[in-house]
Scaffold this active site. Structure first.
Site, mmCIF file in Angstrom:
data_model
loop_
_atom_site.group_PDB
_atom_site.id
_atom_site.type_symbol
_atom_site.label_atom_id
_atom_site.label_comp_id
_atom_site.label_asym_id
_atom_site.label_seq_id
_atom_site.Cartn_x
_atom_site.Cartn_y
_atom_site.Cartn_z
ATOM 1 C CG PHE A 42 -1.540 1.241 1.050
ATOM 2 C CD1 PHE A 42 -2.973 1.403 0.442
ATOM 3 C CD2 PHE A 42 -1.184 1.880 2.006
ATOM 4 C CE1 PHE A 42 -3.862 2.311 0.559
ATOM 5 C CE2 PHE A 42 -2.527 3.274 1.783
ATOM 6 C CZ PHE A 42 -3.748 4.002 1.115
ATOM 7 C CG ASP A 85 6.309 4.099 1.191
ATOM 8 O OD1 ASP A 85 5.823 4.989 2.442
ATOM 9 O OD2 ASP A 85 4.778 3.584 0.635
ATOM 10 C CE LYS A 141 -0.097 7.245 7.398
ATOM 11 N NZ LYS A 141 -1.068 8.271 6.920
#
Length: 244
Positions: A20, A106, A140
């Site tokens: 994801f 990632d 984030k």
């Protein structure tokens, strides 16, 4: 940097099953989740999908001379905090370096002290470029949750392909991005990296004691404060106190 001999427009990126990486069209083009692709398209070509936590599969995929990069999550968060073998990321980095393939980590979910390291993909004290990712994607926690901030970190050789006018960001120059610098200072000053490692280990040790005591608790896994309790849905509603 690119592998020699790849014709323009024919380069491929290797990704993993269960990934994801986001919700834009090229990102969902590499997804193996039907819910991410349903109702969208046409999809972007050029992605080779391999099993996660499988270095031999990566090495086999890189035999294709068109492969230029490997994009991977150090822990697959959306898949249920799927935590690979402890040597998976170092071995994958070494395999990519040996073949002049970019290793892109990632770390949007795992970055900035969440796993007991500043970056999950590399020890905090590792300075050898041969053992570090070529690029890291962050967001984030980069701002401590105070402001939407994302960033791509990479070696000069990689970033130098972007010259003025070839790439831009509508909001990239905003002054509020300074929040990220303050968030990083707080992580350092308050020792949040070590605290995440300590509390995460404590959580897994204590929750791990329940495995075997309750049929519906199959496994506790994670790293630092990125953790998951794997539940067996067939026995999760047996009336025991913890199944409520």
């Amino acid at each position: 940097m690119r592998r020699r001999g790849i014709p323009a427009g024919q380069a491929k990126v290797v990704v993993c099953e269960g990934n994801f990486h986001g919700r834009t069209i090229s990102i969902i083009s590499m997804s193996t989740d039907p819910e991410s692709q349903g109702g969208f398209g046409p999809f972007t070509p050029g992605f080779s999908v391999i099993p996660y936590d499988d270095v031999p599969a990566l090495e086999n995929a890189m035999k294709d001379p068109a492969v230029c990069a490997f994009l991977v999550e150090p822990i697959q968060g959306e898949r249920g905090v799927y935590t690979p073998a402890s040597d998976y990321i170092p071995r994958a980095i070494a395999a990519c370096k040996a073949r002049n393939v970019l290793f892109i980590a990632d770390e949007i979910q795992t970055g900035i002290a969440r796993t007991g390291r500043l970056l999950c993909s590399v020890p905090d004290d590792e300075r050898d470029p041969a053992k570090r990712p070529d690029a890291v994607i962050l967001a984030k926690a980069l701002s401590g949750g105070m402001y939407p901030v994302s960033a791509v970190l990479a070696r000069d050789e990689v970033m130098s392909v972007f010259t003025p006018g070839t790439h831009g960001s509508t909001y990239g120059g905003n002054p509020w991005a300074r929040v990220a610098m303050e968030a990083l200072a707080i992580v350092k000053d308050e020792g949040l990296t070590a605290n995440a490692e300590r509390l995460g280990r404590m959580f897994r040790e204590e929750m791990g004691k329940l495995v075997g005591q309750y049929d519906f608790i199959k496994l506790v896994r994670g790293k630092g404060l990125v953790n998951a309790i794997v539940i067996d849905p067939r026995t999760a509603h047996d009336g025991s106190p913890l199944s409520a």
